[in-house]
Design a protein around this motif. Sequence first.
Motif, PDB file in Angstrom:
ATOM      1  N   LYS A   1       0.954  -1.073  -0.126  1.00 29.57           N
ATOM      2  CA  LYS A   1      -0.109   0.471  -0.498  1.00 29.57           C
ATOM      3  C   LYS A   1       0.431   0.747   0.010  1.00 29.57           C
ATOM      4  N   PRO A   2       0.636   2.262   0.009  1.00 37.29           N
ATOM      5  CA  PRO A   2       1.097   3.405  -0.383  1.00 37.29           C
ATOM      6  C   PRO A   2       1.468   4.533   1.126  1.00 37.29           C
ATOM      7  N   TYR A   3       2.491   5.344   0.780  1.00 37.54           N
ATOM      8  CA  TYR A   3       3.257   5.273   1.932  1.00 37.54           C
ATOM      9  C   TYR A   3       1.739   5.940   2.614  1.00 37.54           C
ATOM     10  N   GLY A   4       1.628   5.947   4.014  1.00 34.14           N
ATOM     11  CA  GLY A   4       1.189   6.974   4.784  1.00 34.14           C
ATOM     12  C   GLY A   4      -1.357   6.296   4.619  1.00 34.14           C
ATOM     13  N   TYR A   5      -1.370   5.109   4.102  1.00 33.28           N
ATOM     14  CA  TYR A   5      -2.050   4.256   3.789  1.00 33.28           C
ATOM     15  C   TYR A   5      -2.782   4.400   5.004  1.00 33.28           C
ATOM     16  N   ASP A   6      -3.896   5.166   4.530  1.00 32.51           N
ATOM     17  CA  ASP A   6      -5.260   4.990   5.731  1.00 32.51           C
ATOM     18  C   ASP A   6      -6.522   3.892   5.938  1.00 32.51           C
ATOM     19  N   PRO A   7      -6.825   2.809   6.269  1.00 28.63           N
ATOM     20  CA  PRO A   7      -8.314   2.041   5.480  1.00 28.63           C
ATOM     21  C   PRO A   7      -9.733   2.726   5.573  1.00 28.63           C
TER      22      PRO A   7
END
Length: 305
Positions: free
Chosen positions: A198-204
């Motif tokens: 997942k991308p850096y800083g990804y928040d589901p």
Amino acid sequence: MSKGKIHYAWWILVACCAMQLAGQGIIGNCAGIFYSHVAEELGVGRGTVSLYATIMNVAVCVALPFAGKYLPKCNVRKVLPMCMGLICINAALLSVYHNVYMWYIAGAIQGLLGAFIFLVPAPLILNNWFHKKSGFAIGLAMAFSGFGGIVFNPIISAALASWGWRTAYLVYAGLAAVVSLPFLIFVIRYKPEDLGMKPYGYDPNEAAGRDAAPELSKGGVLAADALKSPVFYILLVIIGLIAFSTTYYQHFSGFATSIGFTTVAAGTLVSAVSFGNMGLKFLYGILADLMGVRNSTILMCVIGG
């Protein structure tokens, strides 16, 4: 990724910095060093040789729309190293030409390939990899074009003074290859999903919110509407006019030698320009946040004037 490990997005940032450093920083920003020396040997004016850069930039403009459309669909691990490798070979071949028209052909080739290296891929790739801090990542990568000019102009100028411009062209091309190709071959990936990440800083939770409300939340217009708007075309003209003022620095080196500066000193002058290029990119980013894009752009135009 597990806690404590460096997210692979930062390695992607390093690869994009290397790509900008080699592409615009060396191939683009150091080209002007050669003009006066090539012109003297070929027996033509410096402006005749520098038409190479004009042709290159026109070719970039022609190819950019195709690059922007094609890159998201292609395998960047193959396309980017191939384009960068061909750019370096094309630059190295400048060392053997004896006719100014070969520079014009090389400029066209450089521009068509450069559209896939100089401007489009870094923002595209970094936007994929950074859910947070994408602005910082893109700004840092693009600033490396100025950093390349600072570091490599004196090196290439010293090679030119010691060995002549033909050998210096080989140094010029070799430096670009060494700086960029290892990262483009072994590190670069188009999106984190290519590595199951997942991308850096990804928040589901944020992602779920965007999926539930996909409408444009930050304004803007659709491309189809923009293409019908006179304001869009006026903006293109304004940006084009601003771009005119950013290219004449390539003549600083030739002008400096014409009034008595040494080749190395002239290269250092261009490094100073590159230092200003890099520093003002960061300053502009800060001012854009404080003053807005419109006001900060006007201020920068006034400073430049």
